[in-house]
Design a protein around this motif. Structure first.
Motif, PDB file in Angstrom:
ATOM      1  N   GLN A 122       0.825  -1.210   0.000  1.00 45.20           N
ATOM      2  CA  GLN A 122       0.000   0.000   0.000  1.00 45.20           C
ATOM      3  C   GLN A 122       0.860   1.260   0.000  1.00 45.20           C
ATOM      4  OE1 GLN A 122      -2.712  -1.122   3.103  1.00 45.20           O
ATOM      5  NE2 GLN A 122      -4.144  -2.056   1.653  1.00 45.20           N
TER       6      GLN A 122
ATOM      7  N   SER B 225       0.775   4.196  -2.830  1.00 44.99           N
ATOM      8  CA  SER B 225       0.531   5.620  -2.610  1.00 44.99           C
ATOM      9  C   SER B 225       1.673   6.458  -3.189  1.00 44.99           C
ATOM     10  CB  SER B 225       0.244   5.945  -1.146  1.00 44.99           C
ATOM     11  OG  SER B 225       1.260   5.429  -0.353  1.00 44.99           O
TER      12      SER B 225
ATOM     13  N   GLY C 146      -6.398  -3.618  -6.029  1.00 45.91           N
ATOM     14  CA  GLY C 146      -5.829  -2.807  -4.958  1.00 45.91           C
ATOM     15  C   GLY C 146      -6.579  -2.899  -3.647  1.00 45.91           C
TER      16      GLY C 146
ATOM     17  N   ARG D 157      -8.386  -4.449  -0.261  1.00 47.93           N
ATOM     18  CA  ARG D 157      -8.090  -5.524   0.676  1.00 47.93           C
ATOM     19  C   ARG D 157      -9.301  -6.451   0.727  1.00 47.93           C
ATOM     20  NH1 ARG D 157      -5.940  -5.106   6.959  1.00 47.93           N
ATOM     21  NH2 ARG D 157      -5.739  -7.352   7.209  1.00 47.93           N
TER      22      ARG D 157
ATOM     23  N   THR E 190      -5.285  -9.553  -0.738  1.00 52.60           N
ATOM     24  CA  THR E 190      -5.409  -8.323  -1.504  1.00 52.60           C
ATOM     25  C   THR E 190      -5.703  -8.631  -2.971  1.00 52.60           C
ATOM     26  OG1 THR E 190      -4.258  -6.304  -2.189  1.00 52.60           O
ATOM     27  CG2 THR E 190      -2.905  -8.235  -1.899  1.00 52.60           C
TER      28      THR E 190
END
Ligand code: UN1
Length: 511
Positions: free
Chosen positions: A349, A353, A366, A368, A380
């Motif tokens: 993650q 980002s 993307g 969860r 995921t």
């Protein structure tokens, strides 16, 4: 998609216990090392870790065993490996259970991992009669030059969680037929699989009447690995893991003039040319990028697509990603199991980002999954991200299912993009144009240790040498003539004439 409900930790503990029992391993007890399962993220068993003294004792025992093993005829050494291969066949299903429970691999891939072990045993048995040296033409009359291969000594094998059994077997099967003895420091994340493999090899050792100490297992943390790295009695350190780890291991082993064989990070790419057969390319890409939840060193991380077909490829991949069944890896319909830990999910993650901050656009995935059912686990959706050439994050390996999509106009540009990363493990091109394929495979093409055509970057067969260039470390394991890394060669000059003839025409006779 999310496949069916997850098994409970109690079920998984019972299943692990049953697999271990079938193999003949007593359920271990201890409290300084924890076997856990990424399926629920929970604790399974407490184990005992090796101490520094245990490590030193193991090296001493393996060194002593080496003194006998090195002169055991190689085909007899092959008999031990043949027996190991038979035991692996007999316990394929039990071992695959342990791989799924500890590494989170889907059933088919876990079975594939054990098959890879069986295959390398077969290869090594054949090799035990083929450790060839060359005879070289001498420049002197009545002389013969020859090359002889000898065992190296004790080999330390440091392996990673993602191939908890196969990578050990590549090293161990080959090292054993080469006449070396082996000490194994597996990942702390997969101790049960290691106990099972070690036990089967111990059984094979007894049955083949080989010295028991040709193999030793050391469960433990980094300190165990460091002790092996620094011990001058360990002739070769074969280490699989991150580039960061390799940067420590390589220089430390070199400082004592030991040998190292490094299999480090990958940042593998595939080029998709305009002539590519997309019915073949798309499923190959999905397996390479999302298979093993993106946790192979050979996982496809970058897709370099020709601009003319980029929209079509992205569309087809987006549709395929939306259909990926994610969940319980024991469920036959699941294709994507959990990441190894929530830490791996956090890293994924964090990377996403950063990529987005650099202009990357998430095209699919993307999210969860199963966070409520298993809060300590890390399921995921594999991610597809469109990025520009300036997105630096693309040059880093994140051990998670993120596939970056880039576009190109000319093959030259595609190859430049392809090679513009520090790592150099695996690569591929999808094309029907033979000229493009050959350029990609040429010296001006891919700079990786593995370069494929019309097949993805992962899932190599054991018959070829496995390994990569640049930050991947340069090692070669498994097939072809990778065995030479486990032996030392001696060049022999034999004078069978009655005259002393010096090389290079040198004269050294008193007048
Ligand atoms: C690894 O991920 O460390 O080619 C090894 C493959 C497997 C081995 C991967 N045969 O993907």
């Amino acid at each position: 998609m999310t496949s069916s409900a997850l098994p409970s930790t109690d079920d998984l503990r019972a299943r692990a216990r049953a697999a271990l029992k079938n193999i003949g391993v007593d359920v271990p007890e201890g409290n300084d090392l924890h076997a856990r399962t990424p399926l629920t993220g929970e604790h399974l068993f407490g184990l005992t870790a090796a101490t520094g003294a245990d490590t030193d004792e193991a090296v001493t025992a393996a060194r002593t065993a080496f003194l006998t093993w090195r002169t055991t005829p190689a085909p007899r050494r092959g008999e031990l490996v043949r027996r190991l291969g038979e035991l692996l066949r007999a316990h394929k299903s039990d071992l695959a259970d342990l791989v799924t429970i500890e590494a989170g691999k889907i059933r088919s891939e876990a079975l594939g991992e054990i098959q890879e072990m069986i295959d390398i045993c077969d290869f090594a048995v054949g090799l035990s009669r083929q450790l060839y040296g060359r005879t070289i033409a001498s420049e002197r009359p009545g002389h013969r030059l020859a090359e002889t291969w000898h065992p190296l000594g004790v080999v330390g094998v440091i392996s990673a969680f993602n191939f908890p059994a196969a990578v050990w077997s590549w090293n161990t099967a080959i090292a054993l037929v080469c006449g070396d003895t082996v000490i194994w420091k597996p990942s702390e994340l997969t101790p049960l699989t290691s106990l099972a493999c070690d036990h089967l090899l111990a059984r094979a050792t007894d049955e083949a009447d080989a010295p028991r100490d040709v193999h030793r297992l050391l469960l433990g943390d980094r300190a165990v690995g460091e002790r092996l790295v620094d011990d001058p009695r360990v002739a070769l350190v074969s280490a699989t893991g991150s580039t960061r780890m390799g940067r420590e291991v390589g220089p430390r082993v070199a400082a004592r003039f030991g040998r190292s064989l490094l299999e480090l990070g990958g940042n593998n790419a595939a080029i998709v040319a305009p002539s590519a057969d997309l019915d073949l390319a798309v499923p190959a890409i999905v397996f390479a990028a999302a298979g093993t939840a993106g946790q192979r060193c050979t996982t496809l991380r970058r897709l370099i697509v020709h601009r003319d077909i980029a929209d079509t490829v992205v569309e087809r991949l987006t549709a395929a990603y939306a259909r990926l069944p994610i969940g319980d890896p024991f469920d036959d319909t699941t294709l994507v199991g959990p990441l190894i830990s929530t830490g791996a999910l956090d890293a994924m993650q964090h990377t996403l980002s950063r990529v987005q901050a650099q202009g990357g656009r998430v095209l699919a995935g993307g999210g969860r999954r199963l966070a409520e059912a298993a809060p300590a686990a890390a399921y995921t959706e594999p991610v597809l991200v469109r990025v520009g050439e300036q997105t630096d994050v693309v040059r880093e390996e994140t051990f998670a299912p993120i596939l970056y999509v880039l576009t190109y106009d000319t093959l030259e540009e595609a190859i430049a993009l392809h090679n513009d990363v520090p790592q150099g493990l695996s690569s591929s091109i999808f094309t029907r144009d033979q000229q493009e394929a050959e350029i990609f495979l040429s010296a001006a093409g891919s700079d990786c240790g593995i370069a494929n055509v019309n097949i993805g970057t992962s899932g190599a067969e054991i018959g070829g040498a496995f390994g990569g260039e640049k930050d991947t470390g340069g090692g070669r394991e498994s097939g072809s003539d990778a065995w030479k890394a486990y032996m030392r060669s001696a060049t022999n000059t034999i004078n069978y004439s009655s005259a002393l003839t010096l090389a290079q025409g040198v004269s050294f006779t008193a007048q």
